[in-house]
Write an enzyme that holds these catalytic residues in place. Sequence first.
Site, PDB file in Angstrom:
ATOM      1  N   ASP A 136      -3.255   8.042   5.176  1.00  0.00           N
ATOM      2  CA  ASP A 136      -2.793   8.771   6.358  1.00  0.00           C
ATOM      3  C   ASP A 136      -3.888   9.621   6.999  1.00  0.00           C
ATOM      4  OD1 ASP A 136       0.564   9.537   5.101  1.00  0.00           O
ATOM      5  OD2 ASP A 136      -0.429   7.675   5.649  1.00  0.00           O
ATOM      6  N   MET A 178       1.660   2.998   9.248  1.00  0.00           N
ATOM      7  CA  MET A 178       2.017   4.074   8.334  1.00  0.00           C
ATOM      8  C   MET A 178       1.513   5.429   8.815  1.00  0.00           C
ATOM      9  SD  MET A 178       1.876   2.674   4.437  1.00  0.00           S
ATOM     10  CE  MET A 178       3.397   2.023   3.713  1.00  0.00           C
ATOM     11  N   ARG A 279       9.581  -7.884  20.195  1.00  0.00           N
ATOM     12  CA  ARG A 279       9.640  -8.133  18.754  1.00  0.00           C
ATOM     13  C   ARG A 279       9.061  -6.915  18.030  1.00  0.00           C
ATOM     14  NH1 ARG A 279      12.458 -11.533  20.289  1.00  0.00           N
ATOM     15  NH2 ARG A 279      12.565 -13.769  19.713  1.00  0.00           N
ATOM     16  N   GLN A 287      -1.169  -2.064   4.507  1.00  0.00           N
ATOM     17  CA  GLN A 287      -2.202  -1.062   4.796  1.00  0.00           C
ATOM     18  C   GLN A 287      -2.681  -0.330   3.542  1.00  0.00           C
ATOM     19  OE1 GLN A 287      -0.659   0.766   8.910  1.00  0.00           O
ATOM     20  NE2 GLN A 287       1.009   0.110   7.571  1.00  0.00           N
TER      21      GLN A 287
HETATM   22  O1  F6P Z   1       1.335   8.744   1.952  1.00  0.00           O
HETATM   23  C1  F6P Z   1       0.872   7.480   2.165  1.00  0.00           C
HETATM   24  C2  F6P Z   1       1.982   6.556   2.563  1.00  0.00           C
HETATM   25  O2  F6P Z   1       1.461   5.275   2.633  1.00  0.00           O
HETATM   26  C3  F6P Z   1       2.634   6.889   3.899  1.00  0.00           C
HETATM   27  O3  F6P Z   1       1.845   6.505   5.000  1.00  0.00           O
HETATM   28  C4  F6P Z   1       3.916   6.115   3.792  1.00  0.00           C
HETATM   29  O4  F6P Z   1       4.901   6.581   4.673  1.00  0.00           O
HETATM   30  C5  F6P Z   1       4.295   6.347   2.329  1.00  0.00           C
HETATM   31  O5  F6P Z   1       3.067   6.548   1.623  1.00  0.00           O
HETATM   32  C6  F6P Z   1       5.059   5.183   1.717  1.00  0.00           C
HETATM   33  O6  F6P Z   1       5.394   5.584   0.396  1.00  0.00           O
HETATM   34  P1  F6P Z   1       5.843   4.503  -0.715  1.00  0.00           P
HETATM   35  O7  F6P Z   1       4.625   3.705  -1.074  1.00  0.00           O
HETATM   36  O8  F6P Z   1       6.321   5.340  -1.858  1.00  0.00           O
HETATM   37  O9  F6P Z   1       6.898   3.647  -0.075  1.00  0.00           O
END
Ligand code: F6P
Length: 365
Positions: A136, A178, A279, A287
């Site tokens: 992030d 994300m 879509r 990612q």
């Molecule tokens: O904090 C990193 C992250 O990839 C966020 O961008 C995303 O919303 C979250 O983790 C997803 O978490 P999980 O892998 O537990 O679904």
Amino acid sequence: MADKIIGVLTAGGDCPGLNAAIRAVGKAAYSKGMQVIGFLDGFRGLVENRTVRLDNSNLSSILTMGGTILGTSRDKPHRMPVAGVGEMDMSAVAIENYQRLHLDTLVCLGGGGTLKNANRLSKAGLEIINLPKTIDGDVAGTDLTIGFDTALGIATEGIDRLHTTADAHQRVIVVEIMGHNAGWLTLGAGIAGGADVILIPEIPYTFEYVVEAIANRSRHGKRFSIVAVAEGALSAAESEAAGAEPESDTEEDGDSSFAASRNIKLTTAIEKATGLECRFTSLGHLQRGGTPTATDRLLATRLGTYAVDLVMEGVTGVMVAAKGDECVPVKLNSVAGKLRLVPPDHPWVKSARSIGVSMGDGPIR
Ligand code: F6P
């Protein structure tokens, strides 16, 4: 430095580059005569005393590996899920295990949520060093986080690929990237990938402006549009209703399913308002996977080796921040619980607007 012992753990969402960082800490520590003990599955491994000795046998050939050889979890020492009981404060057990292993320092690789847990343990007397990692890019106090550059490349390639199918079918494609609280990844990949609309949590959008941007492109003969939207992007109305300040626990909440449903609804609403076929694609955990870029490998190695230098100097209770070409120690309690968000007037935002990208907050300038 004879008999110094370093503990290492990876916590929160995984990302490419974690193994490069583990390798850097391990190799640098061994070069200085230290021992390195890895804890499995984040803070849970510290509480359950599940460890693996890290040495050249398991530190070799991991530089290019995605994921983490130690495993990770979102578990927190002070709210540890215990089967049949619920959540229990297991901080004392974590501290006891740390002491029984005679650790000199515990190196935690983590983002917002991990920093809060690390700071708690630091306040309880453990010698902690945190290395900032998250795709992030939202850790306060550091210019860069391990994993961001790799995710930026993956998301950009995703947008590149969506261009050709959107053009072929004369469609609007909404691609979710994300980032619950911070829009760095969406903004960066949106610019690099040539998105026409970029929606991020820090700049609440107005639906009508999103529609106008797409309709304007269509009126000028553009066959398709790409809308890059962050998981956490909200309309102005949704943002007002949400109200509260974003938490730095993205790593801990992790529930990306709610965001997808919100952005699927946005896609449907765009189709209804524009009459254009739309879509939705969520890049999701693509990612977070695969081999790290050279930039992330370099960053991980810089941060990891600097952490061992700090151990040598007895400097703990800090996060190793990347500042330009330098690494600098910043106090854990000055960054724990804080987020690095995209300032609405950030140079990246200005660049996006300059090339006609709609940020959803007004007519194309
Ligand atoms: O904090 C990193 C992250 O990839 C966020 O961008 C995303 O919303 C979250 O983790 C997803 O978490 P999980 O892998 O537990 O679904």
